[in-house]
Design an enzyme around this catalytic site. Structure first.
Site, PDB file in Angstrom:
ATOM      1  N   LYS A  68       2.355   2.189  -5.373  1.00  0.00           N
ATOM      2  CA  LYS A  68       3.114   1.831  -6.577  1.00  0.00           C
ATOM      3  C   LYS A  68       2.459   2.377  -7.840  1.00  0.00           C
ATOM      4  CE  LYS A  68       3.312  -2.628  -5.431  1.00  0.00           C
ATOM      5  NZ  LYS A  68       3.033  -2.639  -3.985  1.00  0.00           N
ATOM      6  N   GLY A  90      -4.039  -4.442  -3.979  1.00  0.00           N
ATOM      7  CA  GLY A  90      -4.659  -3.492  -4.900  1.00  0.00           C
ATOM      8  C   GLY A  90      -3.825  -2.255  -5.138  1.00  0.00           C
ATOM      9  N   HIS A  91      -4.017  -1.672  -6.300  1.00  0.00           N
ATOM     10  CA  HIS A  91      -3.448  -0.360  -6.618  1.00  0.00           C
ATOM     11  C   HIS A  91      -4.606   0.614  -6.764  1.00  0.00           C
ATOM     12  CE1 HIS A  91       0.448  -2.020  -7.303  1.00  0.00           C
ATOM     13  NE2 HIS A  91       0.161  -2.594  -8.452  1.00  0.00           N
ATOM     14  N   ASP A 132       0.823  -1.219   0.000  1.00  0.00           N
ATOM     15  CA  ASP A 132       0.000   0.000   0.000  1.00  0.00           C
ATOM     16  C   ASP A 132       0.849   1.257   0.000  1.00  0.00           C
ATOM     17  OD1 ASP A 132      -2.429  -1.605   0.289  1.00  0.00           O
ATOM     18  OD2 ASP A 132      -1.784  -1.907   2.360  1.00  0.00           O
ATOM     19  N   GLN A 191       2.069  -6.735  -3.560  1.00  0.00           N
ATOM     20  CA  GLN A 191       2.486  -6.704  -2.149  1.00  0.00           C
ATOM     21  C   GLN A 191       3.812  -5.937  -2.001  1.00  0.00           C
ATOM     22  OE1 GLN A 191       1.647 -10.117  -3.345  1.00  0.00           O
ATOM     23  NE2 GLN A 191      -0.441  -9.526  -2.925  1.00  0.00           N
TER      24      GLN A 191
END
Length: 434
Positions: free
Chosen positions: A16, A40-41, A13, A228
């Site tokens: 990225k 998630g992004h 988190d 991750q």
């Protein structure tokens, strides 16, 4: 041309998507090389009218939002086909062209029985739970290592698929029924769920390792994107509170199918404070008003799970560790704007473990579990920095913070995020220049 690896340098988190968005129009391929839909992004794209469109991606590479980029799901990813097509449909409904997506035929598929097992086992563990998302990621990687997994290419041969599902269920049903008192799953229900996606999936499937290699030979720029982060890597993270794959730079070679000699730089994403989701040790965690301030101001809730993230001050010990493990050449420092308005900003520079100072990550997990942070406090700043676009425009105390952290983590901070939008960045060094 270069292959660039992008990794999270904390517990995930870190943002990225900010880096991939920044590089978007200069990158030809973005390859996701590990994980599944357990991370998630969030990518925020500014529209011509000044509004912002927010996209939450869980399984797809973030490069799918950049026109002209070929997004790739590599062989190291585990794929929930239902999630894949749900995500594709959602993007297409918003006008995003997803036709360039490539999926490795060697990537493993998450079957229904692994989702059930993941949730069931986690509940059974109670207070000893790992903190899994319950999406079947771990059991699917376990099947891969046990050589009982189902791969994307198996979906196109019903006979092989049924044989593999039958063999798997001989064991899985014993566990579900006799150990956890759950209902038995049938071969038909598992195979039919997977087969329904076969024809829609077929045009996307490719020898992605070969395609990426050819792209590099042709002078294309390839970005390998980790799911991750470093401290969640199954080998180098805070085991057992980790993910089930290699989220460090080395994972790009096995998970994308490229040799290490093609990698020219490694970009590490490092948040200006620290967060983690799920269980496990977290030395700088704040269980007070300061932690709540970071959570609220930084909107720290999981993209995939919606879970509130645990928050703490920045930890340069894990920053140095990430630099060493990944060979990071450039850091991207994100969410610096969240710290505006604080009178003092603590920075963790070492740990105290039973009266002994540790300047580096303890190799022993028990020592890390008992580590307490040693802080140096830096003066804060009160100015709004979201409009700053040159490093010199940042307040003096803010620049001092960046330079202090940079010196402690061991590699240059090349990009600074000062807000959620695509343009809200300060570029000190071009990430593609090396």
């Amino acid at each position: 041309m270069p292959a660039i690896v992008l990794v999270g340098a904390q517990w995930g988190d870190e943002g990225k998507g900010k880096a991939t968005d920044l590089l978007g129009d200069r990158i030809d391929y973005v390859v996701k090389f590990n994980g599944g839909n357990n991370a998630g992004h969030t990518v925020v794209i500014e529209q011509p009218d000044g509004s912002r469109e927010k996209y939450a991606l869980h399984l797809l590479p973030s490069g799918i939002l950049s026109p002209g980029v070929t997004p790739v799901i590599g062989n190291g990813v585990v794929v929930d086909l239902g999630v894949l097509f749900e995500e594709l449909d959602g993007l297409q409904a918003r006008g995003i062209d997803t036709s360039a997506l490539r999926v490795s035929g060697n990537a493993h598929v998450i079957p229904a029985y692994n989702r059930v097992l993941d949730k069931t086992v986690e509940r059974f563990l109670g207070s000893k739970k790992i903190g899994t998302t319950g999406r079947g990621i771990g059991p699917t990687y376990a099947d891969k290592m046990n050589r009982t997994g189902i791969r994307i290419q198996d979906i196109f041969d019903e006979s092989i698929l049924r044989q593999k599902v039958e063999a798997a269920l001989e064991v899985k049903n014993q566990i579900l029924v006799k150990l956890y008192n759950r209902r038995e799953m049938s071969v038909d229900e598992v195979t039919s769920e997977l087969l329904q996606y076969a024809e829609r999936l077929r045009p996307m499937v490719a020898d992605t390792s070969l395609e990426v290699s050819d792209a590099l030979d042709a002078g294309k720029i390839v970005l390998c994107e980790a799911g991750q982060a470093t401290l969640l890597d199954v080998d180098h993270g805070t085991y057992p509170y980790v993910t089930s794959s290699n989220a460090t730079a080395g994972g790009a070679c096995t998970g994308a199918g490229i040799p290490p000699t093609r990698i020219t730089s490694v970009i590490g994403i490092f948040k200006a404070y620290t967060t983690r989701v799920g269980e496990g040790p977290f030395p700088t965690e704040l269980l007070d008003d300061s932690g709540e301030y970071l959570r609220k101001t930084g909107a720290e809730f999981g993209v995939t799970t919606g879970r509130p993230r645990r928050c703490g001050w920045i930890d340069t010990v894990i920053g140095r560790y990430a630099h060493r493990i990944n060979g990071i050449t450039d850091f991207v420092l994100t969410k610096l704007d969240v710290l505006s308005g604080l009178e003092q900003v603590p920075v963790c520079v070492a740990y105290d473990v039973d009266g002994v100072r540790h300047d580096e990550m303890p190799a022993d997990q028990s020592a890390f579990h008992h580590a307490t942070p040693i802080y140096e406090e830096l003066p804060g700043w009160f100015e709004d920095i979201s409009a700053c676009r040159r490093y010199e425009e940042l307040p003096e105390n803010c620049r001092a913070y960046v330079e202090f952290v940079e010196q402690r983590i061991g590699a240059r901070i090349s990009v600074i995020g000062v807000g959620p939008g695509r343009s809200e960045v300060i570029v000190r060094h071009d990430l593609l220049e090396g």
